[in-house]
Design a protein around this motif. Structure first.
Motif, mmCIF file in Angstrom:
data_model
loop_
_atom_site.group_PDB
_atom_site.id
_atom_site.type_symbol
_atom_site.label_atom_id
_atom_site.label_comp_id
_atom_site.label_asym_id
_atom_site.label_seq_id
_atom_site.Cartn_x
_atom_site.Cartn_y
_atom_site.Cartn_z
ATOM 1 N N VAL A 26 40.692 -23.595 153.469
ATOM 2 C CA VAL A 26 40.184 -23.056 151.833
ATOM 3 C C VAL A 26 40.548 -24.001 151.033
ATOM 4 N N THR A 27 39.740 -24.024 149.951
ATOM 5 C CA THR A 27 40.101 -24.888 148.925
ATOM 6 C C THR A 27 39.927 -24.143 147.636
ATOM 7 N N PRO A 28 40.872 -24.494 146.740
ATOM 8 C CA PRO A 28 41.092 -23.613 145.358
ATOM 9 C C PRO A 28 39.931 -23.846 144.683
ATOM 10 N N ARG A 29 39.349 -23.121 143.842
ATOM 11 C CA ARG A 29 38.222 -23.097 143.074
ATOM 12 C C ARG A 29 38.356 -22.448 141.797
ATOM 13 N N VAL A 30 38.464 -23.048 140.730
ATOM 14 C CA VAL A 30 38.450 -22.380 139.190
ATOM 15 C C VAL A 30 37.034 -21.861 138.866
ATOM 16 N N VAL A 31 36.761 -20.662 138.710
ATOM 17 C CA VAL A 31 35.600 -20.284 138.400
ATOM 18 C C VAL A 31 35.695 -19.282 137.003
ATOM 19 N N LYS A 32 34.583 -19.113 136.120
ATOM 20 C CA LYS A 32 34.347 -18.226 135.136
ATOM 21 C C LYS A 32 34.436 -16.657 135.732
ATOM 22 N N ALA A 33 35.262 -15.973 134.843
ATOM 23 C CA ALA A 33 35.231 -14.532 135.346
ATOM 24 C C ALA A 33 35.666 -13.760 134.237
ATOM 25 N N ARG A 34 35.474 -12.192 134.460
ATOM 26 C CA ARG A 34 36.113 -11.332 133.700
ATOM 27 C C ARG A 34 37.119 -10.866 134.190
ATOM 28 N N VAL A 35 38.400 -10.804 133.888
ATOM 29 C CA VAL A 35 39.391 -10.242 134.690
ATOM 30 C C VAL A 35 40.314 -9.198 133.705
ATOM 31 N N GLN A 36 40.838 -8.090 134.179
ATOM 32 C CA GLN A 36 41.409 -6.868 133.546
ATOM 33 C C GLN A 36 42.604 -6.672 134.625
ATOM 34 N N ARG A 37 43.905 -6.566 133.987
ATOM 35 C CA ARG A 37 44.929 -5.723 134.713
ATOM 36 C C ARG A 37 44.639 -4.432 134.721
ATOM 37 N N THR A 38 44.960 -3.991 135.970
ATOM 38 C CA THR A 38 44.589 -2.602 136.278
ATOM 39 C C THR A 38 45.746 -2.008 136.980
ATOM 40 N N SER A 39 45.596 -0.704 137.245
ATOM 41 C CA SER A 39 46.564 0.090 138.299
ATOM 42 C C SER A 39 45.994 0.929 138.905
ATOM 43 N N ARG A 40 44.853 0.573 139.506
ATOM 44 C CA ARG A 40 44.033 1.407 140.140
ATOM 45 C C ARG A 40 44.276 1.674 141.939
ATOM 46 N N LEU A 41 44.513 3.022 142.250
ATOM 47 C CA LEU A 41 44.683 3.387 143.675
ATOM 48 C C LEU A 41 43.380 3.159 144.581
ATOM 49 N N ILE A 42 43.287 2.482 145.444
ATOM 50 C CA ILE A 42 42.159 2.501 146.302
ATOM 51 C C ILE A 42 42.538 2.963 147.733
ATOM 52 N N GLU A 43 41.709 3.859 148.105
ATOM 53 C CA GLU A 43 41.825 4.542 149.198
ATOM 54 C C GLU A 43 40.816 4.075 150.300
ATOM 55 N N GLY A 44 41.289 3.502 151.482
ATOM 56 C CA GLY A 44 40.330 3.088 152.377
ATOM 57 C C GLY A 44 39.859 4.224 153.512
ATOM 58 N N THR A 45 38.978 3.743 154.293
ATOM 59 C CA THR A 45 38.209 4.640 155.154
ATOM 60 C C THR A 45 39.121 5.132 156.236
ATOM 61 N N SER A 46 40.207 4.621 156.506
ATOM 62 C CA SER A 46 41.237 4.961 157.526
ATOM 63 C C SER A 46 42.318 5.786 156.709
ATOM 64 N N GLY A 47 42.290 6.111 155.628
ATOM 65 C CA GLY A 47 43.218 6.783 154.719
ATOM 66 C C GLY A 47 44.272 5.972 154.254
ATOM 67 N N ASN A 48 44.322 4.691 154.301
ATOM 68 C CA ASN A 48 45.409 3.890 153.902
ATOM 69 C C ASN A 48 45.184 3.751 152.256
ATOM 70 N N ARG A 49 46.189 3.838 151.610
ATOM 71 C CA ARG A 49 46.197 3.600 150.035
ATOM 72 C C ARG A 49 46.789 2.203 149.903
ATOM 73 N N ILE A 50 46.057 1.672 148.737
ATOM 74 C CA ILE A 50 46.371 0.225 148.341
ATOM 75 C C ILE A 50 46.514 0.061 146.652
ATOM 76 N N GLN A 51 47.605 -0.280 146.135
ATOM 77 C CA GLN A 51 47.455 -0.501 144.610
ATOM 78 C C GLN A 51 46.959 -1.654 144.256
ATOM 79 N N ALA A 52 45.843 -1.642 143.390
ATOM 80 C CA ALA A 52 45.050 -3.026 142.869
ATOM 81 C C ALA A 52 46.025 -3.393 141.700
ATOM 82 N N SER A 53 45.865 -4.601 141.314
ATOM 83 C CA SER A 53 46.535 -5.052 140.133
ATOM 84 C C SER A 53 45.695 -5.897 139.397
ATOM 85 N N LEU A 54 44.731 -6.240 139.701
ATOM 86 C CA LEU A 54 43.639 -7.047 138.990
ATOM 87 C C LEU A 54 42.177 -6.337 139.357
#
Length: 105
Positions: A26-54
């Motif tokens: 892997v190579t680190p690459r700096v890209v232009k983006a739109r970034v927001q901090r968030t506290s979204r809870l993502i639920e997968g298809t198997s029922g596991n929950r993940i806390q997203a921070s960006l």
């Protein structure tokens, strides 16, 4: 509508080559983006929950995949995470991708 992409984020993008142990290089690459901090809870298809921070909006020409690492630095501090979910914003016909939203947690 395309969001303005005024921030920068460092993505670790696979180069397609492998080392002598079979791991992707892997190579680190700096890209232009739109970034927001968030506290979204993502639920997968198997029922596991993940806390997203960006929540990152990327241009469609940037290759993204689940498990990809990213690093974002702003005045609050440094946030690192792995890609947990990916959404695409397409036109009504579904022929053109405007941007991709990646949730890092």
């Amino acid at each position: 509508m395309k969001p303005p992409m005024n921030q920068s984020i460092t993505l670790h993008i696979a180069s397609g080559e492998t080392d002598k142990y079979g791991k992707d290089l892997v190579t680190p690459r700096v890209v232009k983006a739109r970034v927001q901090r968030t506290s979204r809870l993502i639920e997968g298809t198997s029922g596991n929950r993940i806390q997203a921070s960006l929540e990152v909006d990327l241009p469609p020409d940037i290759p993204v995949s689940l498990g990809q690492k990213a690093k974002y630095e702003d005045e609050i501090g440094i946030t690192e995470g792995t890609a947990q979910a990916i959404d695409e914003a397409k036109n009504l016909a579904g022929t053109k991708t405007y941007f991709r939203t990646v949730y890092y947690g």
